[in-house]
Enzyme design. Structure first.
Site, PDB file in Angstrom:
ATOM      1  N   HIS A 195      -4.065  13.829  -1.621  1.00  0.00           N
ATOM      2  CA  HIS A 195      -3.244  12.616  -1.499  1.00  0.00           C
ATOM      3  C   HIS A 195      -1.759  12.989  -1.442  1.00  0.00           C
ATOM      4  O   HIS A 195      -0.987  12.587  -2.294  1.00  0.00           O
ATOM      5  CB  HIS A 195      -3.539  11.682  -2.672  1.00  0.00           C
ATOM      6  CG  HIS A 195      -3.302  10.236  -2.373  1.00  0.00           C
ATOM      7  ND1 HIS A 195      -4.265   9.281  -2.575  1.00  0.00           N
ATOM      8  CD2 HIS A 195      -2.213   9.556  -1.899  1.00  0.00           C
ATOM      9  CE1 HIS A 195      -3.777   8.101  -2.263  1.00  0.00           C
ATOM     10  NE2 HIS A 195      -2.535   8.249  -1.839  1.00  0.00           N
ATOM     11  N   ASP A 226      -8.032  15.796   4.714  1.00  0.00           N
ATOM     12  CA  ASP A 226      -6.660  15.484   5.101  1.00  0.00           C
ATOM     13  C   ASP A 226      -5.697  16.283   4.239  1.00  0.00           C
ATOM     14  O   ASP A 226      -6.112  17.102   3.430  1.00  0.00           O
ATOM     15  CB  ASP A 226      -6.373  13.973   5.125  1.00  0.00           C
ATOM     16  CG  ASP A 226      -6.124  13.353   3.744  1.00  0.00           C
ATOM     17  OD1 ASP A 226      -6.087  14.077   2.729  1.00  0.00           O
ATOM     18  OD2 ASP A 226      -5.961  12.123   3.692  1.00  0.00           O
TER      19      ASP A 226
HETATM   20  C1  LIG Z   1       3.109   5.740   3.631  1.00  0.00           C
HETATM   21  C2  LIG Z   1       1.807   6.228   3.053  1.00  0.00           C
HETATM   22  C3  LIG Z   1       0.924   5.311   2.514  1.00  0.00           C
HETATM   23  C4  LIG Z   1      -0.305   5.739   1.997  1.00  0.00           C
HETATM   24  N1  LIG Z   1      -1.153   4.817   1.472  1.00  0.00           N
HETATM   25  C5  LIG Z   1      -2.375   5.219   1.036  1.00  0.00           C
HETATM   26  C6  LIG Z   1      -3.302   4.260   0.529  1.00  0.00           C
HETATM   27  O1  LIG Z   1      -3.017   3.078   0.408  1.00  0.00           O
HETATM   28  N2  LIG Z   1      -4.535   4.720   0.177  1.00  0.00           N
HETATM   29  C7  LIG Z   1      -4.887   6.027   0.279  1.00  0.00           C
HETATM   30  O2  LIG Z   1      -6.015   6.383  -0.035  1.00  0.00           O
HETATM   31  N3  LIG Z   1      -4.011   6.958   0.723  1.00  0.00           N
HETATM   32  C8  LIG Z   1      -2.772   6.580   1.104  1.00  0.00           C
HETATM   33  N4  LIG Z   1      -1.890   7.519   1.569  1.00  0.00           N
HETATM   34  C9  LIG Z   1      -2.293   8.934   1.572  1.00  0.00           C
HETATM   35  C10 LIG Z   1      -2.840   9.359   2.925  1.00  0.00           C
HETATM   36  O3  LIG Z   1      -4.020   8.677   3.257  1.00  0.00           O
HETATM   37  C11 LIG Z   1      -3.147  10.867   2.962  1.00  0.00           C
HETATM   38  O4  LIG Z   1      -4.149  11.178   2.015  1.00  0.00           O
HETATM   39  C12 LIG Z   1      -1.929  11.726   2.653  1.00  0.00           C
HETATM   40  O5  LIG Z   1      -0.793  11.249   3.325  1.00  0.00           O
HETATM   41  C13 LIG Z   1      -2.163  13.199   2.953  1.00  0.00           C
HETATM   42  O6  LIG Z   1      -2.133  13.492   4.285  1.00  0.00           O
HETATM   43  P1  LIG Z   1      -0.803  14.065   5.054  1.00  0.00           P
HETATM   44  O7  LIG Z   1      -0.354  15.302   4.330  1.00  0.00           O
HETATM   45  O8  LIG Z   1      -1.340  14.378   6.424  1.00  0.00           O
HETATM   46  O9  LIG Z   1       0.207  12.992   5.050  1.00  0.00           O
HETATM   47  C14 LIG Z   1      -0.644   7.111   2.029  1.00  0.00           C
HETATM   48  C15 LIG Z   1       0.267   8.031   2.543  1.00  0.00           C
HETATM   49  C16 LIG Z   1       1.483   7.610   3.050  1.00  0.00           C
HETATM   50  C17 LIG Z   1       2.445   8.635   3.599  1.00  0.00           C
END
Ligand SMILES: Cc1cc2nc3c(=O)[nH]c(=O)nc-3n(C[C@H](O)[C@H](O)[C@H](O)COP(=O)(O)O)c2cc1C
Length: 302
Positions: A195, A226
């Site tokens: 996350h 992810d």
């Molecule tokens: C703006 C934003 C909002 C997010 N909201 C949620 C959410 O509501 N629920 C969730 O499970 N993950 C949420 N995430 C986490 C993403 O789903 C993901 O796990 C995380 O960004 C890691 O991937 P990345 O390194 O490619 O960004 C959010 C991330 C960002 C940047």
């Protein structure tokens, strides 16, 4: 000697992913097919959108960022995810026509959890799930934009699974222990994720992936990864280490902000194109065939 502590899991993850190198296997190879099957449906790509929330409208455009990237997922025939939101926003996402998995927060108000899951099913969600890595915060249970979260037991998760006909996805799995519990409660997929680095020193998802894959062997649980996925090479490494699919996340935000749905569509297609190129260059004709035989690990240098 000066020594800088490195507790940011995003940075640890990026360094780990960049320490994985790829050999070629060109002779007798053909152009790869990157289409994939998920929960009985065919998708054109194993690249998925992230479970995002709280994206407003960019540059005065008509749709929110959440709807715009959902439109892109639909146009790319990619599986779409969304995160924390109220039902009216989820309705708008479904209205884009994207096949969407709704990730519901572990709200302390369990009635809200159940209401959001039931609503998702009633309006045609493709799947539902929960991000279990948002249970705890620094003061105990987490509070997300004023809303309290709480613990989730195996029994609670199992009850969500049995309350729906939809496939259930647990997001935020980062150990074999939790992966096995997800299989036991009847989850149809897990998202191996930290996350975006909530936990200091969290293990890179790709580092724990081979163990999770081995533990889930023979069980009907799909594995998505992810965190830090920004290229076809990243997706290739995820597939090779045991994932069935990978979700881009913050890496799509510049394209989303600038060019909306079209920008994200182009981004997802370019990630898929690089994946196809690497799969072809390594002699894997199908997504399900990609394995770790051509990966080489550099010494992981902190
Ligand atoms: C703006 C934003 C909002 C997010 N909201 C949620 C959410 O509501 N629920 C969730 O499970 N993950 C949420 N995430 C986490 C993403 O789903 C993901 O796990 C995380 O960004 C890691 O991937 P990345 O390194 O490619 O960004 C959010 C991330 C960002 C940047």
């Amino acid at each position: 000697m000066a020594y800088t502590r490195l507790s940011d899991a995003n940075e640890i993850t990026a360094r780990y992913m960049d320490s994985i190198l790829i050999q070629e296997r060109l002779i007798d190879s053909v152009t790869a097919d990157i289409s994939t099957e998920f929960f009985g449906e065919r998708f054109d790509t194993p690249v998925m959108t992230p479970a995002f929330s709280h994206l407003g409208k960019y540059n005065g455009r008509e749709l929110t960022g959440l709807e715009e990237y959902s439109v892109a997922a639909k146009n790319c025939n990619a599986l779409n995810f969304c995160g924390m939101m109220e039902n009216d926003m989820f309705q708008k996402i479904v209205d884009t026509g994207a096949k969407t998995v709704r990730i519901v927060k572990p709200y302390a108000d369990n009635g809200k959890v159940r209401d959001q899951m039931q609503f998702a099913e009633s309006v045609g969600a493709f799947g539902i799930g929960m991000d279990i890595d948002h249970i705890f915060g620094e003061n105990g249970y987490d509070v997300v934009i004023g809303e309290e979260m709480t613990y989730q037991t195996s029994e609670m998760l199992h009850s969500y699974v049995t309350s729906t006909k939809l496939p259930f996805v647990v997001k935020g799995v980062l150990s074999v222990s939790d992966a096995l519990k997800c299989a036991d409660i009847g989850a149809k997929a897990i998202i191996v994720s930290h996350h975006h680095g909530r936990l200091p020193y969290a293990v890179p998802p790709m580092m724990v992936l081979p163990d999770i894959k081995a533990a889930l062997q023979g069980k009907d649980v799909k594995i998505i990864v992810d965190c830090g996925i920004s290229s076809g090479a990243d997706v290739y490494k995820a597939l090779a280490l045991g994932a069935d699919a990978a979700a881009v996340g913050r890496s799509m935000l510049p394209a989303l902000e600038k060019d909306g749905a079209l920008g994200v569509e182009k981004f997802i297609r370019s990630v898929g194109n690089e994946l196809r190129f690497i799969m072809s260059s390594t002699g894997f004709a199908k997504v399900s065939e990609v394995d770790a035989s051509l990966l080489v690990l550099l010494r992981y240098k902190i």
